[in-house]
Design an enzyme around this catalytic site. Structure first.
Site, short mmCIF file in Angstrom:
data_model
loop_
_atom_site.label_atom_id
_atom_site.label_comp_id
_atom_site.label_asym_id
_atom_site.label_seq_id
_atom_site.Cartn_x
_atom_site.Cartn_y
_atom_site.Cartn_z
N PRO A 10 6.77 2.83 -0.32
CA PRO A 10 7.06 1.54 -0.94
C PRO A 10 5.94 1.00 -1.82
O PRO A 10 4.77 1.12 -1.50
CB PRO A 10 7.31 0.61 0.25
N ASN A 11 6.37 0.44 -2.92
CA ASN A 11 5.54 -0.24 -3.91
C ASN A 11 4.68 0.69 -4.75
O ASN A 11 4.03 0.24 -5.69
CB ASN A 11 4.68 -1.33 -3.26
N ARG A 18 0.54 -2.92 -10.39
CA ARG A 18 0.32 -3.59 -9.11
C ARG A 18 -1.17 -3.61 -8.77
O ARG A 18 -1.80 -2.55 -8.67
CB ARG A 18 1.06 -2.82 -8.01
N TYR A 23 -5.65 -0.45 -7.22
CA TYR A 23 -4.91 0.79 -7.45
C TYR A 23 -5.08 1.40 -8.84
O TYR A 23 -4.54 2.47 -9.10
CB TYR A 23 -3.42 0.56 -7.17
N ASN A 73 2.05 9.65 0.90
CA ASN A 73 1.45 8.32 0.88
C ASN A 73 2.60 7.39 1.26
O ASN A 73 3.41 7.01 0.42
CB ASN A 73 0.89 7.96 -0.49
N ALA A 76 2.83 1.02 3.13
CA ALA A 76 2.74 0.17 4.32
C ALA A 76 3.40 0.80 5.55
O ALA A 76 3.04 0.48 6.68
CB ALA A 76 3.35 -1.20 4.03
N GLU A 97 -1.91 13.27 4.55
CA GLU A 97 -1.70 11.88 4.18
C GLU A 97 -2.75 11.45 3.17
O GLU A 97 -3.94 11.74 3.34
CB GLU A 97 -1.78 11.00 5.43
N HIS A 99 -4.17 8.11 0.71
CA HIS A 99 -4.16 6.69 0.36
C HIS A 99 -5.10 6.47 -0.81
O HIS A 99 -6.24 6.95 -0.78
CB HIS A 99 -4.59 5.82 1.55
N ARG A 106 -10.03 -2.27 4.39
CA ARG A 106 -9.12 -3.35 4.00
C ARG A 106 -8.74 -4.20 5.22
O ARG A 106 -9.45 -4.21 6.22
CB ARG A 106 -7.90 -2.76 3.30
#
Length: 140
Positions: A10-11, A18, A23, A73, A76, A97, A99, A106
């Site tokens: 998502p996103n 964004r 990012y 990735n 969330a 994975e 990120h 964060r």
């Protein structure tokens, strides 16, 4: 020829617009076509993005027994999707994975990766070059 699937959650379709301070300003599609594919012409790279948990699970099921690697990735979903974590456990294709941001630097909720527990490794905080590292891990 090795087949590697990249799955973004998502996103991540909003990369480039964004929160560019976190990012960056490059879209993933541009990075995929003009950098990843050029760096790895000997690899059959595939890209899939969805904002929907079930679509990500379906894609893992679809390719998770025949590809040479999956780079995930989950956005969330990383922090709470036991359904995606179970899908990773259920398949035989290895998953790395990735990120873009450093999830450990964060917000507190981002520091836990329920999906990463079943992955070969977690690459975090290296920006888009983290995907390059993951492809390299699968082709070496």
């Amino acid at each position: 020829m090795k087949q590697i699937q990249i799955i973004n959650g998502p996103n991540l379709n909003l990369l480039g617009v964004r929160e560019p301070e976190i990012y960056g300003t490059q879209t993933f599609e541009d990075f995929f076509e003009h950098e990843l594919r050029k760096q790895f012409p000997e690899v059959s790279l595939h890209y899939f993005q969805s904002n929907h948990e079930g679509d990500i699970i379906d894609k893992l099921h679809e390719i998770g027994f025949k590809y040479d690697g999956i780079i995930l990735n989950a956005g969330a979903y990383t922090h709470y999707s036991y359904a995606i974590a179970d899908a990773i456990k259920a398949i035989t294709t290895k998953v790395i994975e990735v990120h873009i941001s450093d999830i450990y630097a964060r917000e507190d909720f981002r520091k836990n990766s329920v999906t990463g527990e079943s992955c070969l490794k977690i690459i975090s905080g290296k920006g888009l070059p983290g995907y390059v590292e993951a492809v390299n891990d699968f082709v070496k």
